[in-house]
Design an enzyme around this catalytic site. Structure first.
Site, PDB file in Angstrom:
ATOM      1  N   ASP A 137       0.831  -1.213   0.000  1.00  0.00           N
ATOM      2  CA  ASP A 137       0.000   0.000   0.000  1.00  0.00           C
ATOM      3  C   ASP A 137       0.865   1.263   0.000  1.00  0.00           C
ATOM      4  O   ASP A 137       0.522   2.254  -0.633  1.00  0.00           O
ATOM      5  CB  ASP A 137      -0.940  -0.004   1.211  1.00  0.00           C
ATOM      6  CG  ASP A 137      -1.994  -1.091   1.073  1.00  0.00           C
ATOM      7  OD1 ASP A 137      -2.282  -1.484  -0.081  1.00  0.00           O
ATOM      8  OD2 ASP A 137      -2.506  -1.569   2.104  1.00  0.00           O
ATOM      9  N   CYS A 138       1.987   1.203   0.707  1.00  0.00           N
ATOM     10  CA  CYS A 138       2.840   2.398   0.769  1.00  0.00           C
ATOM     11  C   CYS A 138       3.854   2.452  -0.372  1.00  0.00           C
ATOM     12  O   CYS A 138       4.341   3.518  -0.727  1.00  0.00           O
ATOM     13  CB  CYS A 138       3.532   2.486   2.127  1.00  0.00           C
ATOM     14  SG  CYS A 138       4.224   0.924   2.686  1.00  0.00           S
ATOM     15  N   TYR A 139       4.174   1.275  -0.938  1.00  0.00           N
ATOM     16  CA  TYR A 139       5.127   1.212  -2.046  1.00  0.00           C
ATOM     17  C   TYR A 139       4.496   0.440  -3.211  1.00  0.00           C
ATOM     18  O   TYR A 139       4.758  -0.754  -3.392  1.00  0.00           O
ATOM     19  CB  TYR A 139       6.416   0.507  -1.591  1.00  0.00           C
ATOM     20  CG  TYR A 139       7.197   1.259  -0.534  1.00  0.00           C
ATOM     21  CD1 TYR A 139       7.713   2.529  -0.809  1.00  0.00           C
ATOM     22  CD2 TYR A 139       7.432   0.703   0.713  1.00  0.00           C
ATOM     23  CE1 TYR A 139       8.446   3.224   0.150  1.00  0.00           C
ATOM     24  CE2 TYR A 139       8.163   1.378   1.676  1.00  0.00           C
ATOM     25  CZ  TYR A 139       8.668   2.649   1.390  1.00  0.00           C
ATOM     26  OH  TYR A 139       9.384   3.320   2.329  1.00  0.00           O
TER      27      TYR A 139
END
Lengths: 394, 135
Positions: A137-139
């Protein structure tokens, strides 16, 4: 009497420091004696240039957009280790390009590996990056391909876990077939003897008990500035020594680090060892501050007084028997022929004495011109013989 | 006095005849065989260095050609890329003619092309790959 590193640095800053190489100091001591040389000389520079497999580059690639947590990465098809933070990778010198035939066609040529990528980067050449990820989700980014140069990298450090071996084996072959080793091609029946040390110019052979070289020592590394960060892996100071304290076996090692961006491809060269693999030839130069007479005494050692063990690489080395066939001096090795088991055997070197000498001279000029100051070690490297000797002396 | 490196190509039917030995006996020439390969179905190939007087050399080559042997100067050459050579000395272990040797003063590896017989052993043994084959 004695000098401190602070005093020596003051003399360097004022342009008055007297600097000589570890080769020059030999004749100087013969001519003037240890006491006078210790008073007159401030720094002794050493040098070595040879294949050092335990080397690699610690690289931060910077984030693409969108960001990416890299799971697998290749630089010019050479795989890098990605099991650290999102865009940090470690490229080992001996890692081979994917699809290299390795030793399938024996002896393999090993033409392009991590060491060659490092040389290409330092030479300013473009390198192709390919990276894969599973996406988070963040990368979220899953694939990334681009061309980059050293200047595009936010961080690129040469970080070598084991360099600058203090002394090394002389490799021979007692079998009846040619063998291909990390010590080069060894012809059958004692056809040749290969060695790999700068001997009297080698950094750690000039400070045999690690009295001045320690954690935090600033050094010449690959043509730029680097630091000793710790003892290297396989640092084994407990070995037989000559009466003057120089090890007769492979002994101490250094872990070193330095910014790749200041380095020079003349002193960082990708090597291909036939039938063995790729490796990086690293140039290292270490200054030795003349703190007292003992420093001069140790550093004035010549090739006649330094001995290396002769080891058979057909059986004894691969099987780890520990057998040593004998000892030869570096003066004999450099003469082109040594006597082993009663036979005259021609020698060849893997360490470049010419370039070691060049490095010692470059470092000498850096110090003379005031652009390189010495550092105080934060901690000395382990060495029981030094500690015992220190106890007796005081 | 001349010294030449030549490649001799023997036609299939001449492979089993003694030919080059006559260079010594009848033409006062010395030779040193650098490379030889003969296979049953192909021609024979001999790379050698011939030493002798100019006149003897010319007569010797005429004799070889009259026997049906093709004589070519050795055109293949090994060259060193001086930019890449690090003067380590790994090549010294394999060079059969000491065309590669260490200069004791400069501690640099010297490449004497006159002594090179283009055996190519140094090419793959050179760690920085500084030795190149030129045709």
């Amino acid at each position: 009497m004695g000098k401190t590193i602070k005093e020596i640095n003051e003399r360097i800053k004022s342009g008055k420091a007297v600097v000589v190489t570890a080769e020059e100091i030999i004749d100087l001591v013969r001519e003037k004696g240890v006491g006078r040389v210790a008073r007159e000389v401030d720094v002794i520079t050493t040098g070595t240039f040879g294949p050092m497999c335990s080397s690699g580059a610690l690289i931060n690639l910077g984030h693409p957009r969108p960001r990416m947590k890299i799971h697998r990465a290749w630089l010019n098809d050479v795989p890098a280790y990605c099991g650290i933070a999102a865009v940090d990778i470690y490229l080992g010198a001996t890692e081979m390009a994917e699809h290299d035939p390795l030793n399938e066609v024996y002896p393999g040529e090993f033409r392009y590996g991590g060491a060659h990528v490092i040389e290409d980067l330092v030479a300013g050449r473009k390198v192709r990056l390919r990276a894969e990820a599973y996406g988070t989700d963040c990368y979220p980014l899953k694939r990334w391909e681009t061309e980059l140069t050293l200047q595009d990298l936010p961080d690129a450090r040469l970080f070598n876990p084991r360099n600058a071996y203090q002394n090394y084996n002389v490799a021979v072959n007692l079998s009846d077939r040619v063998i291909y080793t990390y010590m080069g091609v060894l012809r059958p029946n004692l056809g040749n003897a290969n060695y790999c040390s700068a001997g009297q110019l080698s950094p750690l052979l000039n400070d045999p008990l690690f009295r001045t070289i320690g954690v935090g020592t600033r050094i010449f590394l690959g043509g730029g500035i680097g630091y000793v960060v710790d003892r290297g892996t396989q640092h084994h100071p407990e070995v037989p020594r000559t009466p003057r304290g120089h090890p007769r076996r492979p002994s101490g090692t250094l872990a070193v680090i330095g910014d790749l961006k200041g380095m020079n491809p003349r002193y960082l060269v990708g090597y291909s060892m036939l039938g063995y693999g790729a490796t990086l030839a690293v140039g290292i130069g270490i200054p030795i501050p003349v703190l007292d007479e003992e420093v001069v005494e140790s550093a004035s050692v010549s090739d006649e007084e330094l001995y290396a063990p002769v080891v058979d690489y057909s059986v004894d080395y691969p099987q780890g028997t520990g057998r040593v066939l004998g000892e030869v001096s570096y003066a004999q090795l450099r003469s082109g022929e040594v006597e082993i088991l009663g036979r005259r055997v021609p020698t060849a070197s893997l360490s470049s004495y010419a370039r070691a000498r060049e490095i010692a001279n470059v470092l000498k000029e850096w110090i003379r011109s005031g652009r390189f100051l010495l550092t105080e070690p934060v901690e000395l490297l382990p060495c029981p013989d030094r500690d015992r000797k220190g106890g007796e002396g005081s | 006095m001349i010294r030449r490196k030549v490649v001799l190509h023997f036609p299939r039917e001449k492979v089993d005849k003694p030919i080059v030995s006559k260079l010594v006996r009848d033409y006062n020439l010395d030779f040193n065989i650098l490379k030889a390969s003969i296979t049953p179905k192909e021609e024979g190939l001999l790379v050698m260095e011939i030493t002798g007087e100019d006149e003897d050399y010319r007569r010797g080559v005429d004799y070889l050609e009259a026997c049906g042997v093709e004589v070519q100067p050795l055109s293949q050459d090994v060259a060193r890329n001086d930019e890449r050579c690090t003067h380590c000395g790994a090549c010294l272990a394999v060079c059969p003619t000491r065309a590669l040797y260490l200069d004791g003063e400069s501690m640099e590896v010297v490449f004497d092309r006159e002594e090179c017989v283009a055996c190519e052993l140094c090419v793959k043994v050179c760690p920085p790959r500084a030795m190149e084959i030129k045709y």
